[in-house]
Design a protein around this motif. Structure first.
Motif, PDB file in Angstrom:
ATOM      1  N   LEU A 205     -44.562 -19.499   1.532  1.00 47.26           N
ATOM      2  CA  LEU A 205     -45.788 -20.231   1.224  1.00 47.26           C
ATOM      3  C   LEU A 205     -46.803 -20.027   2.344  1.00 47.26           C
ATOM      4  O   LEU A 205     -46.556 -20.392   3.493  1.00 47.26           O
ATOM      5  CB  LEU A 205     -45.495 -21.720   1.052  1.00 47.26           C
ATOM      6  CG  LEU A 205     -44.514 -22.080  -0.066  1.00 47.26           C
ATOM      7  CD1 LEU A 205     -44.346 -23.584  -0.144  1.00 47.26           C
ATOM      8  CD2 LEU A 205     -44.969 -21.520  -1.399  1.00 47.26           C
ATOM      9  N   CYS A 206     -47.953 -19.458   2.003  1.00 46.01           N
ATOM     10  CA  CYS A 206     -49.002 -19.237   2.995  1.00 46.01           C
ATOM     11  C   CYS A 206     -49.543 -20.572   3.488  1.00 46.01           C
ATOM     12  O   CYS A 206     -49.796 -21.485   2.695  1.00 46.01           O
ATOM     13  CB  CYS A 206     -50.130 -18.411   2.382  1.00 46.01           C
ATOM     14  SG  CYS A 206     -51.514 -18.114   3.504  1.00 46.01           S
ATOM     15  N   THR A 207     -49.712 -20.693   4.786  1.00 43.27           N
ATOM     16  CA  THR A 207     -50.198 -21.960   5.352  1.00 43.27           C
ATOM     17  C   THR A 207     -51.675 -22.190   5.067  1.00 43.27           C
ATOM     18  O   THR A 207     -52.186 -23.277   5.333  1.00 43.27           O
ATOM     19  CB  THR A 207     -49.973 -21.974   6.868  1.00 43.27           C
ATOM     20  OG1 THR A 207     -50.611 -20.822   7.452  1.00 43.27           O
ATOM     21  CG2 THR A 207     -48.494 -21.939   7.205  1.00 43.27           C
ATOM     22  N   HIS A 208     -52.370 -21.196   4.519  1.00 44.52           N
ATOM     23  CA  HIS A 208     -53.802 -21.364   4.228  1.00 44.52           C
ATOM     24  C   HIS A 208     -54.006 -22.170   2.945  1.00 44.52           C
ATOM     25  O   HIS A 208     -54.596 -23.255   2.968  1.00 44.52           O
ATOM     26  CB  HIS A 208     -54.471 -19.986   4.099  1.00 44.52           C
ATOM     27  CG  HIS A 208     -55.911 -20.061   3.700  1.00 44.52           C
ATOM     28  ND1 HIS A 208     -56.511 -19.124   2.892  1.00 44.52           N
ATOM     29  CD2 HIS A 208     -56.870 -20.967   3.986  1.00 44.52           C
ATOM     30  CE1 HIS A 208     -57.773 -19.454   2.708  1.00 44.52           C
ATOM     31  NE2 HIS A 208     -58.026 -20.570   3.353  1.00 44.52           N
ATOM     32  N   PRO A 212     -48.157 -17.426  -2.609  1.00 45.43           N
ATOM     33  CA  PRO A 212     -46.897 -16.780  -2.217  1.00 45.43           C
ATOM     34  C   PRO A 212     -47.151 -15.490  -1.438  1.00 45.43           C
ATOM     35  O   PRO A 212     -47.789 -14.570  -1.942  1.00 45.43           O
ATOM     36  CB  PRO A 212     -46.213 -16.501  -3.554  1.00 45.43           C
ATOM     37  CG  PRO A 212     -47.333 -16.379  -4.533  1.00 45.43           C
ATOM     38  CD  PRO A 212     -48.405 -17.322  -4.062  1.00 45.43           C
ATOM     39  N   VAL A 213     -46.643 -15.431  -0.229  1.00 43.36           N
ATOM     40  CA  VAL A 213     -46.780 -14.227   0.593  1.00 43.36           C
ATOM     41  C   VAL A 213     -45.842 -13.154   0.036  1.00 43.36           C
ATOM     42  O   VAL A 213     -44.662 -13.410  -0.189  1.00 43.36           O
ATOM     43  CB  VAL A 213     -46.423 -14.540   2.062  1.00 43.36           C
ATOM     44  CG1 VAL A 213     -46.437 -13.260   2.895  1.00 43.36           C
ATOM     45  CG2 VAL A 213     -47.396 -15.561   2.626  1.00 43.36           C
ATOM     46  N   GLY A 214     -46.366 -11.952  -0.194  1.00 44.95           N
ATOM     47  CA  GLY A 214     -45.530 -10.913  -0.772  1.00 44.95           C
ATOM     48  C   GLY A 214     -45.800  -9.527  -0.227  1.00 44.95           C
ATOM     49  O   GLY A 214     -45.187  -8.564  -0.675  1.00 44.95           O
ATOM     50  N   LEU A 215     -46.717  -9.388   0.720  1.00 42.86           N
ATOM     51  CA  LEU A 215     -47.060  -8.082   1.271  1.00 42.86           C
ATOM     52  C   LEU A 215     -46.589  -7.986   2.719  1.00 42.86           C
ATOM     53  O   LEU A 215     -46.829  -8.898   3.516  1.00 42.86           O
ATOM     54  CB  LEU A 215     -48.578  -7.859   1.208  1.00 42.86           C
ATOM     55  CG  LEU A 215     -49.232  -7.968  -0.187  1.00 42.86           C
ATOM     56  CD1 LEU A 215     -50.736  -7.807  -0.077  1.00 42.86           C
ATOM     57  CD2 LEU A 215     -48.648  -6.943  -1.137  1.00 42.86           C
ATOM     58  N   TYR A 216     -45.930  -6.877   3.028  1.00 45.45           N
ATOM     59  CA  TYR A 216     -45.477  -6.656   4.401  1.00 45.45           C
ATOM     60  C   TYR A 216     -45.977  -5.301   4.871  1.00 45.45           C
ATOM     61  O   TYR A 216     -45.689  -4.264   4.241  1.00 45.45           O
ATOM     62  CB  TYR A 216     -43.953  -6.715   4.488  1.00 45.45           C
ATOM     63  CG  TYR A 216     -43.413  -6.370   5.853  1.00 45.45           C
ATOM     64  CD1 TYR A 216     -43.723  -7.161   6.961  1.00 45.45           C
ATOM     65  CD2 TYR A 216     -42.608  -5.251   6.049  1.00 45.45           C
ATOM     66  CE1 TYR A 216     -43.245  -6.843   8.224  1.00 45.45           C
ATOM     67  CE2 TYR A 216     -42.111  -4.933   7.309  1.00 45.45           C
ATOM     68  CZ  TYR A 216     -42.440  -5.731   8.391  1.00 45.45           C
ATOM     69  OH  TYR A 216     -41.969  -5.422   9.644  1.00 45.45           O
ATOM     70  N   LEU A 217     -46.741  -5.293   5.961  1.00 46.71           N
ATOM     71  CA  LEU A 217     -47.246  -4.059   6.547  1.00 46.71           C
ATOM     72  C   LEU A 217     -46.288  -3.645   7.666  1.00 46.71           C
ATOM     73  O   LEU A 217     -46.306  -4.216   8.759  1.00 46.71           O
ATOM     74  CB  LEU A 217     -48.660  -4.261   7.086  1.00 46.71           C
ATOM     75  CG  LEU A 217     -49.694  -4.817   6.083  1.00 46.71           C
ATOM     76  CD1 LEU A 217     -51.058  -4.949   6.740  1.00 46.71           C
ATOM     77  CD2 LEU A 217     -49.779  -3.931   4.851  1.00 46.71           C
TER      78      LEU A 217
END
Length: 229
Positions: A205-208, A212-217
């Motif tokens: 869960l994004c704190t903004h 849902p966070v789902g991207l990873y660089l």
């Protein structure tokens, strides 16, 4: 009719209109609401209060206070009658202003009551739910099918969404497992065992805004939220 009495009656009418609009807004919202009518009633309520305050400040507050020295001397019968008349007029003014104060309080009270239902529509108080999840020490990570995640299930620079075992329906406990090269991972002293084989787990869960966070660089080792990046 004196100007002050006329202004007082106009103010009373405005405040009564504001009270009626506030109560109407309360009833309308309780019955299901209608956005345009709610906006109109709110406009009437605030306009009535605003104009009443303007009139009060402009016409009912004395513009200045003038005094002058006065020696001791007896008052004539005419002066005594004038003083008595001024006293009676002042008493009437105080009575009118007391009524206006009550109406003003009533207008603000009706507006405050009308705000109760919108506040209630926000839902129940979350209590401690925002600070607690289903994760506890020793809980196993599972995928969306309920299968446990093993250390080597995720490849280097790979990610997978995980859940606490038996609680995959808890949206507040969704997490993302990232595997990074162990040599590139720097942890506080004594916590190297918290990332076995480079597996690191974060809340999804994004704190903004809770997306849902789902991207990873992988190159920069950054998690990104697809909503606002």
């Amino acid at each position: 009719m004196s100007d002050e009495r006329r202004i007082s009656r106009l103010m009373a009418g405005l405040l009564l209109m504001s009270v009626a609009a506030g109560l109407g807004l309360l009833v309308l919202y309780a019955l299901g609401g209608q956005v345009q009518l709610e906006g109109g009633l709110l406009f009437v309520a605030l306009t009535g209060i605003g104009f009443a305050l303007i009139l009060w400040g402009k016409y009912l507050f004395p513009p200045e206070i003038v005094t002058e020295p006065r020696g001791e001397h007896p008052s004539s019968p005419g002066e005594q009658r004038g003083a008595e008349q001024a006293y009676l007029e002042g008493e009437a003014q105080i009575s009118r202003r007391s009524l206006l104060v009550r109406l003003m309080l009533g207008a603000f009270g009706a507006l405050g009551l009308a705000a109760i239902f919108p506040i209630r529509s926000l839902g129940p108080s979350p209590g401690k739910a925002l600070f607690e999840t289903a994760w506890t020490r020793g809980t196993r990570l599972v995928d969306e099918t309920g299968q446990p995640i093993r250390l080597d299930d995720v490849g280097l620079d790979g990610v997978v969404t995980v859940f606490p075992e038996g609680l995959a329906d808890r949206a507040d406990s969704t997490a993302i497992l990232v595997r990074v090269p162990p040599k590139e991972l720097t942890l506080p002293e004594g916590r190297n065992q918290d990332a076995p084989d480079g597996n690191v787990c974060y809340s999804k869960l994004c704190t903004h805004a809770g997306c849902p966070v789902g991207l990873y660089l992988a190159e920069t080792h950054e998690l990104q939220c697809p909503c606002h990046f």
